[in-house]
Every structure is written in C-alpha cells, then in structure tokens.
Design an enzyme around this catalytic site. Structure first.
Site, PDB file in Angstrom:
ATOM      1  N   GLU A  46       4.162 -10.442  -6.541  1.00 40.82           N
ATOM      2  CA  GLU A  46       2.790 -11.342  -7.106  1.00 40.82           C
ATOM      3  C   GLU A  46       3.569 -10.754  -8.703  1.00 40.82           C
ATOM      4  O   GLU A  46       2.167 -10.921  -9.105  1.00 40.82           O
ATOM      5  CB  GLU A  46       1.507 -10.159  -6.091  1.00 40.82           C
ATOM      6  N   HIS A  49       7.482  -7.177  -4.056  1.00 43.03           N
ATOM      7  CA  HIS A  49       6.342  -7.847  -4.621  1.00 43.03           C
ATOM      8  C   HIS A  49       6.539  -8.870  -5.030  1.00 43.03           C
ATOM      9  O   HIS A  49       6.634  -9.049  -6.180  1.00 43.03           O
ATOM     10  CB  HIS A  49       5.882  -6.922  -5.633  1.00 43.03           C
ATOM     11  N   SER A  76     -24.754  -7.090 -24.295  1.00 47.91           N
ATOM     12  CA  SER A  76     -24.077  -5.747 -25.353  1.00 47.91           C
ATOM     13  C   SER A  76     -23.385  -6.002 -26.252  1.00 47.91           C
ATOM     14  O   SER A  76     -22.893  -6.282 -27.483  1.00 47.91           O
ATOM     15  CB  SER A  76     -22.857  -5.489 -24.069  1.00 47.91           C
ATOM     16  N   GLY A  77     -23.199  -8.407 -26.598  1.00 47.92           N
ATOM     17  CA  GLY A  77     -22.138  -8.577 -26.805  1.00 47.92           C
ATOM     18  C   GLY A  77     -20.757  -9.086 -26.992  1.00 47.92           C
ATOM     19  O   GLY A  77     -20.092  -9.853 -27.877  1.00 47.92           O
ATOM     20  N   GLY A  78     -20.146  -8.740 -25.844  1.00 45.16           N
ATOM     21  CA  GLY A  78     -19.158  -8.252 -25.545  1.00 45.16           C
ATOM     22  C   GLY A  78     -19.326  -9.650 -24.492  1.00 45.16           C
ATOM     23  O   GLY A  78     -20.015 -10.433 -24.008  1.00 45.16           O
ATOM     24  N   CYS A 125       5.706  -6.303   1.445  1.00 41.83           N
ATOM     25  CA  CYS A 125       5.768  -4.575   1.503  1.00 41.83           C
ATOM     26  C   CYS A 125       4.974  -4.026   2.499  1.00 41.83           C
ATOM     27  O   CYS A 125       5.288  -3.743   3.997  1.00 41.83           O
ATOM     28  CB  CYS A 125       5.872  -4.515   0.108  1.00 41.83           C
ATOM     29  N   TYR A 126       4.089  -2.924   2.069  1.00 45.66           N
ATOM     30  CA  TYR A 126       3.292  -2.537   3.323  1.00 45.66           C
ATOM     31  C   TYR A 126       2.858  -3.433   3.789  1.00 45.66           C
ATOM     32  O   TYR A 126       2.714  -3.342   5.441  1.00 45.66           O
ATOM     33  CB  TYR A 126       2.071  -1.663   2.965  1.00 45.66           C
ATOM     34  N   GLY A 130       1.109  -1.028  -0.008  1.00 43.53           N
ATOM     35  CA  GLY A 130      -0.371  -0.009  -0.393  1.00 43.53           C
ATOM     36  C   GLY A 130       1.391   1.046  -0.249  1.00 43.53           C
ATOM     37  O   GLY A 130       2.469   1.228   0.044  1.00 43.53           O
ATOM     38  N   ASP A 161     -19.020 -10.617 -21.092  1.00 44.76           N
ATOM     39  CA  ASP A 161     -19.051 -10.359 -19.633  1.00 44.76           C
ATOM     40  C   ASP A 161     -20.392 -10.983 -19.447  1.00 44.76           C
ATOM     41  O   ASP A 161     -21.135 -11.666 -19.579  1.00 44.76           O
ATOM     42  CB  ASP A 161     -18.795  -9.362 -18.934  1.00 44.76           C
ATOM     43  N   SER A 162     -21.101 -10.044 -20.305  1.00 41.23           N
ATOM     44  CA  SER A 162     -22.741 -10.480 -20.848  1.00 41.23           C
ATOM     45  C   SER A 162     -23.294 -11.567 -21.069  1.00 41.23           C
ATOM     46  O   SER A 162     -23.867 -12.125 -20.837  1.00 41.23           O
ATOM     47  CB  SER A 162     -23.370  -9.167 -21.535  1.00 41.23           C
ATOM     48  N   SER A 163     -22.232 -12.277 -22.842  1.00 47.44           N
ATOM     49  CA  SER A 163     -22.753 -12.649 -22.652  1.00 47.44           C
ATOM     50  C   SER A 163     -22.544 -14.703 -22.006  1.00 47.44           C
ATOM     51  O   SER A 163     -23.516 -15.296 -21.504  1.00 47.44           O
ATOM     52  CB  SER A 163     -21.899 -13.406 -24.354  1.00 47.44           C
ATOM     53  N   LYS A 168     -11.112 -11.715 -15.208  1.00 41.83           N
ATOM     54  CA  LYS A 168     -12.475 -11.527 -16.693  1.00 41.83           C
ATOM     55  C   LYS A 168     -11.298 -13.079 -17.404  1.00 41.83           C
ATOM     56  O   LYS A 168     -11.971 -13.271 -18.056  1.00 41.83           O
ATOM     57  CB  LYS A 168     -11.397 -10.528 -17.382  1.00 41.83           C
TER      58      LYS A 168
END
Ligand code: XMP
Length: 521
Positions: free
Chosen positions: A179, A177, A231-233, A91-92, A64, A235-237, A377
């Site tokens: 990650e 870090h 929407s065709g994207g 880290c923090y 952070g 996520d919504s599909s 995603k």
C-alpha cells in the site's frame, strides 16, 4: 448522539480490511477506493457474525506493531479462514495467518526496514504484471515455515516467504507493504487481489455516492429540519452542499465568524453560500466576543478551550432559535471514524483532542447527520466537484478550527490579527501566482512575539518577526517541509516587509513533523 449515516452503504461488492494497528492501514483503504471499489476498515476483533453481516467479497489483514507470539497479540477467530473468502495478509497479517494455519513465525535478530527487492519465483494471479520489484519492508519477526497448502511465490534475500499463496483457498500473504508508494508495483498487487482474485467491480465513484447519499438524506430527514455549522472549510461546505441538494429549504447553515479567519474569508463564505445554496444561512459576527474572551490569554491550550467554548455558546444560541430542528449535520470524515474506534488509539486520541473546536454541545438533543463519514479527504474534494462547489474552496489548504489564534504566538490583539492576515494573504497570493498552491499541503504564516531591529530608508525599525511555514503531508500526522526556491522566499519576504506595517523580519521554518508539529502552538 447517534449518527444516522453510519451503516448506509449496503453493497457486497466491497473489501473488508481488518486493522491490526499499522500506521498505514488507511493507505490500504485509499488504494482500494482509488480502484473504484468500496472498502471499510474495522478493528481486528470484529466477530464472524459481523463479518457475515457486512458480507464482503474478501478480507485484508493489515500490518501492525505487535508480534504474533506476544501475550495479548491481536488475534482473529480462526473460523474466519473457513468463510470461503479470499484473504490477503499484509506484514503482521501474513504472519498471523501463517501462525493460525500451522506455519511458524520467529523473532528476527535484525529488523528489516526500508526498501528491498523481490524475486518472483512462481506464477500467481497476485503478482501478475508486477514489473518493478522494489518493495517496502518494515518487520521484526519473520516466517520460518509456511502452512500446508501454501507456497512461496516471491522472496527477498532476507525473507524467503516475502509473498506466499494458497491458490486453492485464495489466501495470500505479503511480508512487505504494497500500500505504500515505495512498493513501486504495490498498487498493481492490490488491484490483482481486489479485482482479479476477489472479483470486485469498480462501481465506487463520487457521482454514484452523491446520488445515493442525496436519496439517503431525503429518506432519513423526511420533512424535518437540519442545522449545519459552516466553517468555510472543505468538509463542512461539502456536507452542507450535499444536504442542501437533498432537502434545500429544510436546511439552515450557521456560520460563526470568530474573526480569526484568513483575510476576506468570512466574506467569501457568505458569497459562496448565496450563490450555491438554497437553504437558510445565518451569519453571526462574533468577532468582538471572541477577542474579548481571548484577551490576555497566551497559553495555546487555553486559547483552544476558550474558542471551543465560545463557539458552542454562540452556535447554541443561534441553533436554539430554529424551532423543530431534529438533525445536526457535521463534516466528520472516515479517518476520524476509524481512529475513534481504533484499538491502539491512545496516541492519536490525544493528538485529536485539540482538534475539536467546532465540536458541538452534547445537550443539544439533536440527531447527528454525518453524510461524509465513509469518505477520505480526497473523496470529499471529488464530491465537492460533483456538487459544483468552486475549486478555490475545494482545494483549500486545511485550516485549524481556532484559526489565526494559534498562529499568533502569545496574546491576541486585533492589530496582530490584521498584521497576520495581511502577511498570510501575500504568502498565499505568491504561492498561487507561482502555481504551487496545489503542490503544497498547507502553507501559512506565524506571527512571533519577538521584536528585532531593522532599517527602512534611513530610519531604524523595531518590529515583529514573521515565520513562513509550508509542509507536505498525507493526513497531518507527519509532515515534511516544502522546499521553495530561495528566490521565491526572498520575494515573499520583501513583499511582506514592504507592504505589512509591523513586520521587519521574515524567517522560514525548516522543521519536519515529527519532531515539530505543523502549527507552532
Ligand atoms: P499539528 O500542529 O498538530 O497539526 O501538527 C496537524 C494538523 O491539524 C491542524 N490543527 C488543528 N485543527 N483544531 C483544528 O481543527 C486545532 O486545534 C488544530 N491544531 C492543529 C493543523 O492545521 C494541521 O493541519
């Protein structure tokens, strides 16, 4: 509206990450999920009771921007160290645990930022198998004394306590870090903590998630009806497909075609739906209405507002025809869930405020169903594969809600939309032919309101300039320019100028984000 898919993943085989505001906290979560272990990110100020309720196998304290000795520095309840859970401070997080357990943190005169090399000085399960010693540092303060019961297990020339351990209590800290990809064996360190020290089992997979979530949706929805905006994207599909597999005929998808999609995209969405879904599908051709509402509008924010408002009106009108609908499905993803509860989210919220086209009316009296709200995603894409959605859809580059409206600089006309669709189609087609599509995060064209002189055959032309843009990014918050081979760009430019009437000059955008943004408007 309440979300009905919020607290559903019930497992104690998970890691809880407490977020102190680092830009890369989400990467910790992604690394853990990649190991096949579920994890959640919560604000640092979560109470001990809430932690007990979540019942994780271990805690990670993120990095952070604050200093532990600043007034109002983000803190945790000290009792958290008595929960008998393995803890890894990054880290923090390392500095905080040192400070709280009796060590000492001091301000450094020099910030350490960038690559460093660790020297492993003691055996520890945390660093077992670490071969590549390069790590990524980003800190201003440093630890000058570690708490009793701890020992240094790795150091760097500037950080004598680069990694510390209390093996007995299973509490660890790293100044760097692990990650980020620049920490070459960082994944290994996270794996050592999650699997070997915290004893998590790798049972988190999209196959399991799909089965559990389908059962969960069935239970929540019962015999009620669900509405979903497509929407065709991706996520919504994926949202719609998951719900469709759970409750089929009780689902109605509404696809509002605003006419600002990529070439043929409206048609493609209809085809995918008719092949893959059993629920109802309403296609609304609202192209003329959007164009009318956008006429003479040049300002990007105004465009977004008009599109958002028009979308809601059209959607609402259709949705209200569906009697007895009780749920509204949305493709909200985990980064939005984290960001919207983030303590330092002023900046990200302003950035997000323009991303809510397709946001839905508050007065809709529907309960929200957000089956993807625990997923990143890449996990959504994986889930899409499990649901047998076509790869072309799953792998699609992100596309902004307001679509081509924010890629036509200045006023929008049907003619400009057509020109941009044609040009964009050629650019993407060539990218696919060169097998570059999956290497690029987002690629598109921007139509500029600038005319320049050219020659074609013997004739003088006076037509528009088109900009090509291609970037790589992890989440759209930062982006780097994709470097095409110059021959490739020449080929795309030639094709566009030869095949698209209205463009006689093509340029390539070499701006990274920051200082630029990905879209031009
Ligand atoms: P910027 O231009 O902000 O873009 O660097 C970052 C990512 O967000 C997308 N974007 C939007 N998405 N509505 C959306 O749904 C919007 O108004 C919007 N503006 C930008 C952009 O395509 C990129 O992926």
């Amino acid at each position: 509206m309440n979300s009905f898919s919020e607290k559903k993943i019930k497992t104690n085989n998970m890691i809880l990450i407490l977020d102190f505001g680092s830009q890369v906290t989400q990467l910790i979560a992604r690394r853990i999920r990649e190991l096949g272990v579920f994890c959640e990110v919560k604000n640092f100020n979560i109470s001990e009771d809430e932690i007990n309720e979540i019942n994780p196998r271990a805690l990670i304290l993120s990095g952070g921007p604050a200093s532990v000795f600043e007034e109002n520095a983000p803190m945790i309840e000290k009792n958290i160290f008595n929960l008998n859970l393995p803890i890894f401070g990054i880290c923090y997080g390392e500095q905080l645990l040192c400070q709280l357990l009796g060590g000492k943190v001091e301000k450094s005169f020099e910030r350490e930022f960038g690559k460093a090399e660790i020297n492993i000085i003691a055996d520890s399960p945390l660093l077992s198998g670490v071969i590549n010693k390069q790590v990524w540092m980003s800190h201003g303060d440093h630890i000058s004394k570690i708490p009793d019961g701890f020992k240094a297990i790795a150091k760097t020339p500037k950080a004598p306590f680069a990694v510390i351990a209390n093996e007995h209590k299973k509490i660890y800290g790293a100044q760097f870090h692990p990650e980020v990809v620049h920490s070459l064996d960082g994944k290994k360190i996270i794996k050592n903590f999650v699997i070997d020290i915290a004893k998590c089992i790798d049972d988190w997979s999209m196959k399991n998630f799909k089965d559990q979530e389908i059962a969960n949706i069935k239970k929540i929805v019962g015999q009620k009806k669900v509405i979903c905006g497509l929407s065709g994207g991706v996520d919504s599909s994926v949202t719609a497909s998951l719900i469709d597999q759970a409750i089929g005929s009780q689902l109605t998808c509404i696809f509002v075609d605003h006419g600002l999609l990529r070439k043929n995209e409206g048609q493609e969405v209809r085809e995918i739906f008719s092949k893959n879904f059993s629920g109802d599908f309403i296609y609304v051709d609202a192209k003329d209405l959007f164009l009318k509402n956008l006429s003479n509008i040049s300002d990007p924010e105004q465009k977004r507002k008009i599109i958002g408002k028009t979308f809601i009106e059209v959607f609402d009108q259709q949705a209200s025809k569906i009697k007895d609908a009780e749920f509204l499905a949305q493709g909200t993803l985990y980064p939005d869930v984290i960001e919207s509860s983030h303590p330092n989210n002023g900046v990200s919220q302003t950035i997000k405020s323009h991303h809510n086209v397709g946001g839905l009316p508050e007065n809709m009296q529907l309960k929200l169903l957000e089956p993807l709200r625990m997923l990143f995603k890449d996990e959504v894409r994986n889930l899409g594969r499990q649901l047998n959605l076509p790869q072309k859809l799953i792998g699609r580059h992100p596309f902004p809600g307001p679509g081509l409206a924010i890629r036509i600089i200045g006023e929008i006309t049907q003619e400009k939309i057509n020109i941009l669709q044609e040009a964009d189609n050629i650019f993407i087609e060539e990218i696919r032919l060169a097998n570059l599509y999956d290497e690029i995060w987002q690629a598109f064209c921007v139509l500029l309101p600038i005319k320049t002189v050219g020659v074609m055959g013997d004739a003088r032309t006076y037509e528009n300039v088109l900009a090509l843009r291609a970037v790589n990014s992890i989440d759209g918050m930062t982006a780097e320019v994709y470097n095409f081979d110059s021959q490739f760009l020449c080929k795309v430019s030639n094709r566009i100028i030869n095949e698209v009437r209205g463009i006689n000059r093509v340029v390539y955008d070499y701006t990274s984000k920051p200082p630029g943004t990905i879209e031009w408007e």
